[in-house]
Design an enzyme around this catalytic site. Structure first.
Site, PDB file in Angstrom:
ATOM      1  N   ARG A  32      -5.708  16.124  64.736  1.00 44.54           N
ATOM      2  CA  ARG A  32      -5.848  17.398  64.032  1.00 44.54           C
ATOM      3  C   ARG A  32      -5.169  18.527  64.800  1.00 44.54           C
ATOM      4  O   ARG A  32      -4.720  19.494  64.208  1.00 44.54           O
ATOM      5  CB  ARG A  32      -7.332  17.730  63.846  1.00 44.54           C
TER       6      ARG A  32
ATOM      7  N   LYS B  66       9.467 -13.899  17.348  1.00 49.14           N
ATOM      8  CA  LYS B  66       9.609 -15.288  17.811  1.00 49.14           C
ATOM      9  C   LYS B  66      10.838 -15.933  17.175  1.00 49.14           C
ATOM     10  O   LYS B  66      11.533 -16.732  17.815  1.00 49.14           O
ATOM     11  CB  LYS B  66       8.345 -16.074  17.458  1.00 49.14           C
TER      12      LYS B  66
ATOM     13  N   THR C 280      -1.040  -9.224   4.237  1.00 49.07           N
ATOM     14  CA  THR C 280       0.172  -9.994   4.555  1.00 49.07           C
ATOM     15  C   THR C 280      -0.136 -11.300   5.269  1.00 49.07           C
ATOM     16  O   THR C 280       0.792 -12.038   5.627  1.00 49.07           O
ATOM     17  CB  THR C 280       1.096  -9.151   5.453  1.00 49.07           C
TER      18      THR C 280
ATOM     19  N   GLY D 213       0.753  -1.251   0.000  1.00 48.05           N
ATOM     20  CA  GLY D 213       0.000   0.000   0.000  1.00 48.05           C
ATOM     21  C   GLY D 213       0.776   1.288   0.000  1.00 48.05           C
ATOM     22  O   GLY D 213       1.631   1.557  -0.860  1.00 48.05           O
TER      23      GLY D 213
ATOM     24  N   HIS E 217      11.940  15.368  52.168  1.00 47.06           N
ATOM     25  CA  HIS E 217      11.188  14.126  52.352  1.00 47.06           C
ATOM     26  C   HIS E 217       9.757  14.249  51.815  1.00 47.06           C
ATOM     27  O   HIS E 217       8.784  13.902  52.480  1.00 47.06           O
ATOM     28  CB  HIS E 217      11.175  13.704  53.820  1.00 47.06           C
TER      29      HIS E 217
END
Length: 514
Positions: free
Chosen positions: A435, A138, A67, A35, A274
């Site tokens: 708190r 593969k 393909t 293509g 930190h």
């Protein structure tokens, strides 16, 4: 591995394609193509055999089948070390294919578009491409496979050195890259098709990252560590030793905080240690901003992280050069600043790009056996639009201080409070189990350092469940509080604020940071 004699080339991403194929042709490699790729190569004057001519079978179903042919896949998958495979190829008249150059339809980019339809998404699911790639990968002891144009140059260079072949070691590396690529591709398809309507979280979540660096160690020297992903595309180390695991965590936290001020018209400098802010300052110049941040906590900047929303000036470089800081971060460094700061080998300099940071990325945290995933906390409230719950409304100056304190407290570990003015933090604390304790810690530190909290404003990332914290805030001299509200004892908290003459604004939005 033997000399490469035949290559199949079919790509969506045509970057550097012509130059690479021209290099192959110079080695006498026969080019098979399909293509648009074949048309591009022919326009460049390169000899190409179309896959249809090679197989004797036309492309069909609007190009869906091109393909997927035995002559193609047998030529790729045949083991060159097995006489039975080679004799079978000879009997069937099938030549070997020694190289596969394929990349895939842009599925992820397509489905990322808000106007993408299901039909368009399905048409961008590549079938032939992954099949070719997996077959070639593969059989990597005998076949070279390329999915990334970035590898073209290195492969051509190796072919020039070897007389037209590619080593098995290179092929193995390229094959691993292919399987990582197709795994990510398939994961993206699965996640798209598994999307749950009305939810940002689908039935599956596939994460695929390539290793960016091996790190010297993890949080502690006995822990091994590595960095995966694209972190270094958002920040670049300009100078100093390798970034450590903890450095990277700190840099990430610093960038998250400074993104809140990235577009501020004035200079903003933050100091962190930190993963938590020690001080933040804002001023017309970066030196002034740094001094305001430093005054919040003069002890912690030693060995800390400094970040600026503006290019690092020479004046700031001369000022911070007096102390040791682990990492200095800025959108850029003026040349004189760079010259000063690079004199110390142990100091890391990092250039960050606020515009490139992916703020919409999901927040993922590891738990045993899985991940917690959430949307990022991008919310930031305007206190002027909040609900005034006390008899006294905040002044304009107090509102400006709230606007400065809220983005900072959002990045302090819960439970968190920040005493602030409109351009500087005065005291802050977080990470406690109650708190009231952060308030007491922040006030105690301010007293020890001689910092006057009178007239300051307190920003809290979560509601106050009891009046005690508000009473401590008032006793310290603060005059206003901004908090989410939502406690069952809000009325008691408001009454305590009224007794002390404080102004209090409820935003309705909390910013827990665990």
């Amino acid at each position: 591995m033997g000399r490469i004699g035949r290559a199949l080339v079919s790509v969506s991403d045509k970057r550097d394609l012509v130059g690479f194929v021209r290099g192959l042709v110079e080695f006498g490699v026969e080019i098979l193509s399909t293509g648009g790729t074949a048309a591009e190569l022919r326009r460049a004057g390169l000899p190409v055999v179309s896959v249809s001519d090679y197989t004797g079978f036309p492309e069909i179903l609007d190009g869906r089948v091109k393909t997927l042919q035995p002559k193609i896949h047998a030529g790729i998958l045949a083991r060159r070390d097995l006489p039975a495979h080679l004799s079978e190829l000879e009997r069937l008249g099938i030549p070997t294919i020694d190289m596969v150059v394929v990349n895939l339809y842009p599925f992820e980019a397509t489905v990322a578009r808000t106007d993408c339809t299901l039909e368009e998404a399905l048409e961008n699911i590549d079938i032939g491409g992954p099949t070719l790639l997996r077959a070639a990968a593969k059989n990597f002891p005998f076949v070279t496979v390329l999915v990334d144009p970035e590898d073209y140059g290195a492969v051509l260079a190796e072919m020039r050195e070897s007389g037209g072949s590619v080593s098995e070691g290179t092929n193995r590396r390229l094959a691993a890259k292919v399987f990582a690529h197709t795994a990510r591709y398939d994961g993206a398809v699965a996640d798209y098709l598994g999307a749950v309507e009305g939810s940002p979280f689908g039935a599956t979540l596939h994460l695929a990252f390539r290793k960016a660096a091996d790190l010297r160690y993890g949080e502690n020297p006995h822990q091994r560590a590595a960095l995966y992903g694209d972190f270094f595309s958002f920040c670049e180390k300009l100078h100093g030793k390798e970034l450590s695991f903890n450095n990277i965590l700190d840099i990430h936290s610093a960038m998250q905080l400074m993104l809140e001020f990235a577009d501020d018209s004035e200079a903003v400098v933050a100091i962190l240690k930190h993963n938590t802010p020690c001080g933040v300052g804002k001023a017309p110049t970066d030196v002034e901003a740094y001094r305001k941040a430093f005054r919040t906590d003069p002890d912690s900047p030693f060995g800390g992280i400094l970040i600026s929303n503006r290019p690092w000036s020479r004046a700031l470089a001369e000022t911070v050069d007096e102390i040791f800081s682990e990492v200095l971060i800025a959108p850029d460094f003026e040349p004189p600043a760079l010259e000063i700061l690079t004199r110390k080998r142990n100091r890391r300099l990092v250039r960050w790009n606020p515009a490139r940071v992916p703020r919409e990325e999901r927040d993922c945290r590891r738990v045993f056996g899985g991940l917690l995933v959430q949307e990022p906390d991008l919310a930031m409230e305007d206190p002027a639009r909040g609900r005034v719950v006390t008899r006294r409304s905040p002044t304009e100056a107090e509102l400006r201080a709230m606007c400065f304190g809220l983005p900072v407290v959002k990045h302090v570990k819960s439970n968190a409070v920040v005493f602030a003015t409109e351009d500087a933090t005065l005291a802050l604390a977080g990470g406690q189990t109650s708190r009231v304790d952060p308030v007491r810690i922040a006030v105690a530190r301010a007293r020890r350092l001689g910092i006057d909290l009178a007239g300051s404003v307190v920003a809290s990332e979560a509601f106050f469940p009891f009046p005690d914290a508000v009473e401590e805030i008032a006793a310290a001299g603060a005059t206003a509080v901004v908090q989410p509200g939502g406690s069952t004892r809000d009325e008691q908290v408001i009454e305590a604020a009224d007794r002390a003459g404080l102004a209090m604004v409820f935003t309705g939005v909390r910013h827990f940071k665990h």
